[in-house]
Design an enzyme around this catalytic site. Structure first.
Site, PDB file in Angstrom:
ATOM      1  N   LYS A  70     -14.632  -3.690   6.353  1.00  0.00           N
ATOM      2  CA  LYS A  70     -13.974  -4.361   7.474  1.00  0.00           C
ATOM      3  C   LYS A  70     -12.468  -4.289   7.256  1.00  0.00           C
ATOM      4  O   LYS A  70     -11.955  -4.747   6.239  1.00  0.00           O
ATOM      5  CB  LYS A  70     -14.424  -5.818   7.551  1.00  0.00           C
TER       6      LYS A  70
ATOM      7  N   THR B  34      -6.256  -0.966   2.456  1.00  0.00           N
ATOM      8  CA  THR B  34      -7.223  -1.854   1.853  1.00  0.00           C
ATOM      9  C   THR B  34      -8.169  -2.389   2.917  1.00  0.00           C
ATOM     10  O   THR B  34      -7.886  -2.337   4.108  1.00  0.00           O
ATOM     11  CB  THR B  34      -6.513  -3.014   1.141  1.00  0.00           C
TER      12      THR B  34
ATOM     13  N   GLU C  27       0.824  -1.208   0.000  1.00  0.00           N
ATOM     14  CA  GLU C  27       0.000   0.000   0.000  1.00  0.00           C
ATOM     15  C   GLU C  27       0.859   1.259   0.000  1.00  0.00           C
ATOM     16  O   GLU C  27       0.459   2.295  -0.541  1.00  0.00           O
ATOM     17  CB  GLU C  27      -0.904  -0.006   1.241  1.00  0.00           C
TER      18      GLU C  27
ATOM     19  N   ASP D 281     -11.522  -7.458  -1.122  1.00  0.00           N
ATOM     20  CA  ASP D 281     -12.246  -8.728  -1.055  1.00  0.00           C
ATOM     21  C   ASP D 281     -13.663  -8.482  -0.567  1.00  0.00           C
ATOM     22  O   ASP D 281     -13.929  -7.504   0.147  1.00  0.00           O
ATOM     23  CB  ASP D 281     -11.534  -9.705  -0.122  1.00  0.00           C
TER      24      ASP D 281
END
Length: 250
Positions: free
Chosen positions: A182, A124, A45, A208
């Site tokens: 999440k 992310t 990242e 995801d």
């Protein structure tokens, strides 16, 4: 001509007044934003942002406690002093030091060291298709909560915990929080920043689908590089928007 004592006293009074004025401006959010800290969890990242903002690595790491693996990149972009920090690699396991503990410690140390006007937590996250999330979607989190604390907590749109997967108890808390996303760091960064009264922006890109058919770890690994690229474009837009503005303008 005034005596030297009067001149010195007047100069000291003027300096004190200027300091008070600057502190008041910073407190009310009227002073232009000068220094920001970008907190990320993973090297994947971090590196696109390091390249975009042309940041240099702080190789001696003297701003952090001796022995910690934390990494800092720094530089100036459009008048903003940027410090990008990530927790580094675990010395034993050799993997990114993700999770709430590393994020909390790094955020606290960075606030103490750099005295930022603003913190950006970029990273992310898993998304919930039931809430409309799709792969590579990027969100500004409107609120945060911890989903693996078995205590009553406020409603949050981003739910944070220390596991990549989701057990039934976590799912119940996340559902109660009405979360769309999440992750494993956001609420921890926000908690420390709030303790020290530093405003925070959380930017999360979906790697995801938590409530989808694919295993979380498999889908995360498939998408993390592409999603990190999308994340860096979103963070750049936010930083561009911040440049030249005060907190009260945001």
């Amino acid at each position: 001509m005034a005596p030297p004592e009067e001149t010195t006293a007047a100069h000291a009074a003027a300096e004190a007044a200027a300091i008070e004025e600057n502190l008041a401006a910073k407190t009310t959010g009227d002073q232009p934003i000068s220094t920001i800290v970008i907190v990320v969890a993973m090297q994947t990242e971090a590196l696109p942002l390091v390249a975009k903002f042309e940041l240099s690595e702080d190789l001696d790491r003297s701003v952090f406690p001796k022995g910690v693996p934390w990494v800092r990149y720094h530089g100036t972009y459009k008048g903003l002093h940027i410090n990008l920090v990530w927790p580094g690699k675990d010395a034993v396991l050799g993997v990114d030091s993700v999770g709430t503990v590393s994020a909390s410690l790094l955020t606290y140390a960075s606030i103490q060291a750099f005295k930022p006007d603003l913190i950006i937590n970029a990273g992310t996250a898993g998304g919930f298709q039931a809430k409309g999330a799709s792969i590579i979607d990027v969100y500004l989190a409107s609120d945060v909560a911890f989903h693996d604390r078995r205590i009553p907590i406020p409603v949050g749109k981003l739910s944070t915990g220390d596991s990549l997967d989701m057990c039934p108890q976590d799912e119940s808390s996340i559902t109660a929080n009405d979360a769309t996303l999440k992750d494993m760091e956001g609420a921890a960064v926000a908690y420390v920043a709030d303790l020290l009264s530093v405003p925070t922006i959380l930017i999360k890109a979906v790697t995801d689908i938590v409530d989808g058919p694919k295993p979380t770890a498999e889908e995360f690994m498939e998408n993390v590089v592409a999603v990190s690229a999308a994340l860096h474009y979103a963070v750049t837009e936010v930083v561009d928007f911040i440049s030249g503005k005060s907190l009260s303008d945001l």
